[in-house]
Design a protein around this motif. Structure first.
Motif, PDB file in Angstrom:
ATOM      1  N   LEU A   8       0.835  -1.205   0.000  1.00  8.76           N
ATOM      2  CA  LEU A   8       0.000   0.000   0.000  1.00  8.76           C
ATOM      3  C   LEU A   8       0.865   1.249   0.000  1.00  8.76           C
ATOM      4  O   LEU A   8       0.585   2.225  -0.702  1.00  8.76           O
ATOM      5  CB  LEU A   8      -0.910   0.006   1.231  1.00  8.76           C
ATOM      6  N   LEU A   9       1.918   1.226   0.820  1.00  2.61           N
ATOM      7  CA  LEU A   9       2.788   2.390   0.895  1.00  2.61           C
ATOM      8  C   LEU A   9       3.512   2.629  -0.421  1.00  2.61           C
ATOM      9  O   LEU A   9       3.663   3.761  -0.868  1.00  2.61           O
ATOM     10  CB  LEU A   9       3.805   2.198   2.013  1.00  2.61           C
ATOM     11  N   ILE A  10       3.973   1.542  -1.023  1.00  2.00           N
ATOM     12  CA  ILE A  10       4.681   1.677  -2.298  1.00  2.00           C
ATOM     13  C   ILE A  10       3.798   2.329  -3.339  1.00  2.00           C
ATOM     14  O   ILE A  10       4.209   3.222  -4.074  1.00  2.00           O
ATOM     15  CB  ILE A  10       5.165   0.297  -2.798  1.00  2.00           C
ATOM     16  N   LEU A  11       2.527   1.890  -3.395  1.00  2.06           N
ATOM     17  CA  LEU A  11       1.585   2.459  -4.356  1.00  2.06           C
ATOM     18  C   LEU A  11       1.343   3.935  -4.085  1.00  2.06           C
ATOM     19  O   LEU A  11       1.452   4.774  -4.976  1.00  2.06           O
ATOM     20  CB  LEU A  11       0.259   1.694  -4.300  1.00  2.06           C
ATOM     21  N   ALA A  91      -2.388   4.667  12.253  1.00  2.15           N
ATOM     22  CA  ALA A  91      -2.850   3.639  11.326  1.00  2.15           C
ATOM     23  C   ALA A  91      -3.986   2.828  11.944  1.00  2.15           C
ATOM     24  O   ALA A  91      -3.899   2.395  13.094  1.00  2.15           O
ATOM     25  CB  ALA A  91      -1.701   2.715  10.950  1.00  2.15           C
ATOM     26  N   VAL A  92      -5.028   2.662  11.182  1.00  4.17           N
ATOM     27  CA  VAL A  92      -6.156   1.827  11.596  1.00  4.17           C
ATOM     28  C   VAL A  92      -6.324   0.730  10.552  1.00  4.17           C
ATOM     29  O   VAL A  92      -6.592   1.014   9.383  1.00  4.17           O
ATOM     30  CB  VAL A  92      -7.457   2.645  11.705  1.00  4.17           C
ATOM     31  N   MET A  93      -6.133  -0.507  10.952  1.00  3.12           N
ATOM     32  CA  MET A  93      -6.239  -1.635  10.045  1.00  3.12           C
ATOM     33  C   MET A  93      -7.489  -2.444  10.389  1.00  3.12           C
ATOM     34  O   MET A  93      -7.552  -3.092  11.437  1.00  3.12           O
ATOM     35  CB  MET A  93      -4.995  -2.536  10.160  1.00  3.12           C
ATOM     36  N   PHE A  94      -8.462  -2.370   9.561  1.00  2.00           N
ATOM     37  CA  PHE A  94      -9.731  -3.031   9.833  1.00  2.00           C
ATOM     38  C   PHE A  94      -9.572  -4.546   9.743  1.00  2.00           C
ATOM     39  O   PHE A  94      -9.033  -5.077   8.780  1.00  2.00           O
ATOM     40  CB  PHE A  94     -10.792  -2.556   8.843  1.00  2.00           C
ATOM     41  N   GLY A  95     -10.040  -5.230  10.792  1.00  2.00           N
ATOM     42  CA  GLY A  95     -10.013  -6.686  10.796  1.00  2.00           C
ATOM     43  C   GLY A  95      -8.646  -7.272  11.100  1.00  2.00           C
ATOM     44  O   GLY A  95      -8.457  -8.480  11.036  1.00  2.00           O
ATOM     45  N   GLY A  96      -7.668  -6.423  11.432  1.00  2.00           N
ATOM     46  CA  GLY A  96      -6.345  -6.929  11.770  1.00  2.00           C
ATOM     47  C   GLY A  96      -5.591  -7.565  10.627  1.00  2.00           C
ATOM     48  O   GLY A  96      -4.712  -8.391  10.830  1.00  2.00           O
ATOM     49  N   VAL A 195       0.077  11.886   1.398  1.00  3.19           N
ATOM     50  CA  VAL A 195       0.666  10.636   1.875  1.00  3.19           C
ATOM     51  C   VAL A 195      -0.296   9.842   2.761  1.00  3.19           C
ATOM     52  O   VAL A 195       0.050   8.775   3.258  1.00  3.19           O
ATOM     53  CB  VAL A 195       1.981  10.889   2.646  1.00  3.19           C
ATOM     54  N   GLN A 196      -1.493  10.373   2.939  1.00  3.60           N
ATOM     55  CA  GLN A 196      -2.487   9.617   3.704  1.00  3.60           C
ATOM     56  C   GLN A 196      -3.094   8.536   2.816  1.00  3.60           C
ATOM     57  O   GLN A 196      -3.225   8.715   1.605  1.00  3.60           O
ATOM     58  CB  GLN A 196      -3.570  10.566   4.233  1.00  3.60           C
ATOM     59  N   ILE A 197      -3.459   7.450   3.435  1.00  2.00           N
ATOM     60  CA  ILE A 197      -4.020   6.313   2.705  1.00  2.00           C
ATOM     61  C   ILE A 197      -5.369   5.935   3.307  1.00  2.00           C
ATOM     62  O   ILE A 197      -5.496   5.786   4.522  1.00  2.00           O
ATOM     63  CB  ILE A 197      -3.072   5.088   2.759  1.00  2.00           C
ATOM     64  N   ASN A 198      -6.343   5.794   2.462  1.00  2.00           N
ATOM     65  CA  ASN A 198      -7.676   5.396   2.928  1.00  2.00           C
ATOM     66  C   ASN A 198      -8.266   4.394   1.951  1.00  2.00           C
ATOM     67  O   ASN A 198      -8.690   4.748   0.851  1.00  2.00           O
ATOM     68  CB  ASN A 198      -8.590   6.615   3.054  1.00  2.00           C
ATOM     69  N   ILE A 199      -8.254   3.137   2.359  1.00  2.00           N
ATOM     70  CA  ILE A 199      -8.859   2.076   1.555  1.00  2.00           C
ATOM     71  C   ILE A 199     -10.069   1.559   2.328  1.00  2.00           C
ATOM     72  O   ILE A 199      -9.915   0.881   3.351  1.00  2.00           O
ATOM     73  CB  ILE A 199      -7.869   0.923   1.310  1.00  2.00           C
ATOM     74  N   PRO A 200     -11.279   1.917   1.909  1.00  2.00           N
ATOM     75  CA  PRO A 200     -12.485   1.540   2.654  1.00  2.00           C
ATOM     76  C   PRO A 200     -12.523   0.063   3.030  1.00  2.00           C
ATOM     77  O   PRO A 200     -12.223  -0.806   2.214  1.00  2.00           O
ATOM     78  CB  PRO A 200     -13.614   1.905   1.672  1.00  2.00           C
ATOM     79  N   THR A 206      -3.765   8.023   8.751  1.00  2.00           N
ATOM     80  CA  THR A 206      -3.917   9.477   8.833  1.00  2.00           C
ATOM     81  C   THR A 206      -2.624  10.097   9.347  1.00  2.00           C
ATOM     82  O   THR A 206      -1.948   9.539  10.222  1.00  2.00           O
ATOM     83  CB  THR A 206      -5.077   9.866   9.755  1.00  2.00           C
ATOM     84  N   VAL A 207      -2.291  11.256   8.804  1.00  2.00           N
ATOM     85  CA  VAL A 207      -1.058  11.948   9.159  1.00  2.00           C
ATOM     86  C   VAL A 207      -1.400  13.350   9.635  1.00  2.00           C
ATOM     87  O   VAL A 207      -2.250  14.025   9.044  1.00  2.00           O
ATOM     88  CB  VAL A 207      -0.104  12.038   7.944  1.00  2.00           C
ATOM     89  N   SER A 208      -0.762  13.796  10.698  1.00  2.00           N
ATOM     90  CA  SER A 208      -1.014  15.140  11.220  1.00  2.00           C
ATOM     91  C   SER A 208       0.300  15.794  11.629  1.00  2.00           C
ATOM     92  O   SER A 208       1.281  15.120  11.926  1.00  2.00           O
ATOM     93  CB  SER A 208      -1.957  15.086  12.426  1.00  2.00           C
ATOM     94  N   ALA A 209       0.305  17.135  11.609  1.00  2.00           N
ATOM     95  CA  ALA A 209       1.506  17.881  12.012  1.00  2.00           C
ATOM     96  C   ALA A 209       1.113  18.874  13.097  1.00  2.00           C
ATOM     97  O   ALA A 209       0.174  19.657  12.920  1.00  2.00           O
ATOM     98  CB  ALA A 209       2.109  18.606  10.826  1.00  2.00           C
TER      99      ALA A 209
END
Length: 244
Positions: A8-11, A91-96, A195-200, A206-209
């Motif tokens: 996911l990060l590479i993409l 990072a929130v990973m649904f379903g582990g 650089v945030q990633i959201n795959i339903p 999520t990234v914050s500064a």
């Protein structure tokens, strides 16, 4: 079965890298070409010298390189460093199904700062060009004129010019800081969003500064002004002559 989030990060980060790294790569390539071309031109000015537009251009190129190294470059570097230190990744990973390691988090942080550095530095350079260099170039052309100059007279003119450089920077740099402050938050938000990633139903990163952009920029501007005050006009003028 657990999967690494690397794919996911590479993409996500590869796309960001192409979008934001390309201008920097192009700029670096252009700088390299200019440097190589400059080396092909005879460097030593023959005295007495008759000033012309080409000579003014070479003087301004030397001035810009010197000022970016001693005054302006640290503004981008310090601001991005402070911003990078404040970036947090959640990072929130649904379903582990996925896991995020420290290396992945650092990759995300680095990508965000790379994006920010590209946009912030481009804005800084544009502001400096319009507020400082354009004015100085007009003044330089007026001061050198078209009269044939010996080395002593040329050095005297350049020394006075370098004194003017310091005066212009001291007046204009605080104004540039105000302009940078007005755009910094949007630049940080844009860098982070890319650089945030959201795959339903699969993953959300999520990234914050937490940086205070205004305070940080004001601090870097003050530091650059102090560096400007320390510049030695005669030494800078002598350095220009050696570079020609």
């Amino acid at each position: 079965m657990k999967f690494s989030i690397s794919s996911l990060l590479i993409l996500g980060l590869t796309i960001s890298s192409f979008v934001f790294a390309s201008p920097l790569a192009t700029r670096n390539t252009e700088s390299s070409l200019l440097s190589n071309t400059h080396q092909l031109v005879e460097r030593n000015v023959k005295y007495p010298v008759k000033p012309n537009d080409a000579l003014v251009t070479r003087i301004m190129a030397s001035v810009k390189a010197d000022l970016y190294a001693k005054v302006f470059g640290s503004i981008t570097g310090d601001f991005c460093e402070q911003t990078g230190a404040s970036i947090k990744v959640k990072a929130v990973m649904f379903g582990g199904m996925f896991k995020v390691g420290d290396a992945h988090i650092k990759t995300i942080q680095s990508a965000a700062i790379r994006n920010l550095k590209a946009t912030f530095d481009a804005e800084l350079r544009a502001q400096v060009q319009a507020s400082v260099y354009d004015k100085l170039e007009v003044s330089l052309k007026r001061n050198v004129g078209t009269i044939i100059l010996d080395k002593v007279k040329f050095l005297s003119i350049l020394t006075k010019f370098e004194t003017e450089v310091k005066s212009v920077i001291k007046v204009e740099l605080p104004k540039i800081g105000v302009s940078l402050n007005a755009k910094a938050k949007n630049q940080i938000d844009a860098a982070i969003n890319d650089v945030q990633i959201n795959i339903p139903l699969i993953a959300q990163i999520t990234v914050s500064a937490g940086v205070n952009a205004k305070t940080t920029i004001n601090t870097t501007i003050k530091a650059s002004l102090k560096a400007c005050v320390k510049l030695n006009a005669k030494a800078s003028a002598e350095a220009i002559l050696k570079s020609l």
